[in-house]
Scaffold this motif. Structure first.
Motif, PDB file in Angstrom:
ATOM      1  N   LEU A  82       1.797  19.887 -42.299  1.00 36.52           N
ATOM      2  CA  LEU A  82       0.447  20.419 -42.183  1.00 36.52           C
ATOM      3  C   LEU A  82       0.232  21.090 -40.836  1.00 36.52           C
ATOM      4  O   LEU A  82       0.499  20.517 -39.783  1.00 36.52           O
ATOM      5  CB  LEU A  82      -0.586  19.296 -42.353  1.00 36.52           C
ATOM      6  CG  LEU A  82      -2.054  19.690 -42.127  1.00 36.52           C
ATOM      7  CD1 LEU A  82      -2.502  20.700 -43.184  1.00 36.52           C
ATOM      8  CD2 LEU A  82      -2.942  18.460 -42.128  1.00 36.52           C
ATOM      9  N   VAL A  83      -0.251  22.329 -40.867  1.00 37.88           N
ATOM     10  CA  VAL A  83      -0.707  23.028 -39.669  1.00 37.88           C
ATOM     11  C   VAL A  83      -2.094  23.569 -39.984  1.00 37.88           C
ATOM     12  O   VAL A  83      -2.452  23.760 -41.147  1.00 37.88           O
ATOM     13  CB  VAL A  83       0.242  24.179 -39.253  1.00 37.88           C
ATOM     14  CG1 VAL A  83       1.591  23.648 -38.829  1.00 37.88           C
ATOM     15  CG2 VAL A  83       0.398  25.197 -40.381  1.00 37.88           C
ATOM     16  N   ARG A  84      -2.862  23.808 -38.949  1.00 39.53           N
ATOM     17  CA  ARG A  84      -4.208  24.338 -39.177  1.00 39.53           C
ATOM     18  C   ARG A  84      -4.588  25.277 -38.052  1.00 39.53           C
ATOM     19  O   ARG A  84      -4.057  25.206 -36.937  1.00 39.53           O
ATOM     20  CB  ARG A  84      -5.232  23.203 -39.282  1.00 39.53           C
ATOM     21  CG  ARG A  84      -5.329  22.322 -38.069  1.00 39.53           C
ATOM     22  CD  ARG A  84      -6.531  21.364 -38.159  1.00 39.53           C
ATOM     23  NE  ARG A  84      -6.485  20.554 -39.359  1.00 39.53           N
ATOM     24  CZ  ARG A  84      -5.903  19.348 -39.412  1.00 39.53           C
ATOM     25  NH1 ARG A  84      -5.284  18.859 -38.342  1.00 39.53           N
ATOM     26  NH2 ARG A  84      -5.908  18.644 -40.516  1.00 39.53           N
ATOM     27  N   PHE A  85      -5.476  26.199 -38.375  1.00 40.31           N
ATOM     28  CA  PHE A  85      -6.059  27.049 -37.350  1.00 40.31           C
ATOM     29  C   PHE A  85      -7.527  27.263 -37.688  1.00 40.31           C
ATOM     30  O   PHE A  85      -7.957  27.069 -38.828  1.00 40.31           O
ATOM     31  CB  PHE A  85      -5.315  28.392 -37.225  1.00 40.31           C
ATOM     32  CG  PHE A  85      -5.351  29.259 -38.454  1.00 40.31           C
ATOM     33  CD1 PHE A  85      -6.353  30.205 -38.633  1.00 40.31           C
ATOM     34  CD2 PHE A  85      -4.352  29.155 -39.414  1.00 40.31           C
ATOM     35  CE1 PHE A  85      -6.372  31.013 -39.754  1.00 40.31           C
ATOM     36  CE2 PHE A  85      -4.353  29.969 -40.528  1.00 40.31           C
ATOM     37  CZ  PHE A  85      -5.370  30.906 -40.704  1.00 40.31           C
ATOM     38  N   ASN A  86      -8.307  27.624 -36.696  1.00 37.66           N
ATOM     39  CA  ASN A  86      -9.739  27.821 -36.879  1.00 37.66           C
ATOM     40  C   ASN A  86     -10.069  29.305 -36.960  1.00 37.66           C
ATOM     41  O   ASN A  86      -9.604  30.103 -36.142  1.00 37.66           O
ATOM     42  CB  ASN A  86     -10.528  27.192 -35.720  1.00 37.66           C
ATOM     43  CG  ASN A  86     -10.469  25.683 -35.731  1.00 37.66           C
ATOM     44  OD1 ASN A  86     -10.321  25.067 -36.778  1.00 37.66           O
ATOM     45  ND2 ASN A  86     -10.567  25.089 -34.557  1.00 37.66           N
ATOM     46  N   ASP A  87     -10.865  29.649 -37.957  1.00 33.90           N
ATOM     47  CA  ASP A  87     -11.372  31.004 -38.081  1.00 33.90           C
ATOM     48  C   ASP A  87     -12.871  30.943 -37.853  1.00 33.90           C
ATOM     49  O   ASP A  87     -13.556  30.075 -38.400  1.00 33.90           O
ATOM     50  CB  ASP A  87     -11.072  31.563 -39.477  1.00 33.90           C
ATOM     51  CG  ASP A  87     -11.568  32.989 -39.623  1.00 33.90           C
ATOM     52  OD1 ASP A  87     -10.787  33.906 -39.326  1.00 33.90           O
ATOM     53  OD2 ASP A  87     -12.736  33.182 -40.011  1.00 33.90           O
TER      54      ASP A  87
END
Length: 249
Positions: A150-155
């Protein structure tokens, strides 16, 4: 929102032809966002795939930016001149890289699923080697197993975006058989080297970002914080995306 003291944005066109209207909107949004944050705005020419680069296209894009008053900070970075950096990154990943002999048809026939951008999720066919008679078509990076991927980024508009590398992408190409480095490797190396903190792109690219560079950017650059802003895509009077050949500038 990113801290002004460290904000670094970038516009990274591929010089395959004249700049399209949609790309110009993304460039302007990125430029204005950087200036509003008191940050730097960098320009990088993504010509790592020399076969797709059109003569004079990069100069045309840079000239248009100048005409419109979008002056970048620092020197232009040309991917075609950064092969040594990509090679060094590739070597650091070597323990998790393997040769792949699968063609597109084989991947489509045995895919594990469909990525958010519609591409096939690679099933890992060649992880343990490939059969006699096959030739190396690419070199792939082995992604973590499900549960650790799992990886995540914020938009800023879409909110938190999560991506499971194993399930949503599969092992991805780092280098093609013709020797060209893949976008996924080059963009992560370049953004990390240039200290890029924020990216502004067209909203029509959000799905492809879920399964290409941005999940890797998030893993490489940070685990949280403002990373991207996918700007509403430019549309013409017929509500068609301005990405057709006729909309080049």
């Amino acid at each position: 929102m990113s801290d002004q003291s460290r904000y670094t944005g970038r516009f990274a066109p591929s010089p395959t032809g004249r700049l399209h209207a949609g790309s110009l909107v993304a460039a302007l949004a990125s430029f204005l966002d950087a200036r509003a944050h008191g940050g730097r705005w960098l320009v990088r020419i993504e010509n790592v795939d020399a076969a797709r680069s059109a003569p004079g296209a990069a100069e045309s894009v840079l000239g248009l930016l100048r005409q419109l008053g979008m002056q970048w900070d620092g020197d232009i970075v040309w991917q075609s001149r950064r092969g040594a950096l990509y090679q060094a990154a590739f070597e650091r990943l070597a323990n998790n890289v393997y040769p792949c002999g699968c063609n597109r048809r084989e991947i489509a026939d045995s895919r594990l699923g469909t990525a958010p951008d519609g591409s096939a999720v690679y099933p890992g066919t060649c992880r343990a080697g490939f059969g006699a008679g096959k030739t190396v078509r690419s070199e792939r990076l082995r992604v973590p197993a499900p549960g650790d991927d799992l990886v995540r980024f914020n938009d800023r508009f879409a909110g938190s975006i999560e991506h499971h590398l194993a399930l949503d992408t599969g092992d991805f190409v780092l280098r093609r058989a013709d020797g060209y480095w893949a976008y996924q490797l080059a963009v992560v190396v370049d953004d990390a080297a240039q200290g890029v903190t924020d990216m502004v792109r067209g909203a029509d690219l959000l799905d492809s970002a879920r399964s290409l560079g941005l999940p890797l950017e998030a893993a490489a650059l940070r685990s949280s914080g403002s990373l991207a802003a996918f700007w509403p895509a430019a549309i013409n009077g017929w509500a068609s995306l301005l990405i057709a050949r006729g909309d080049a500038l």
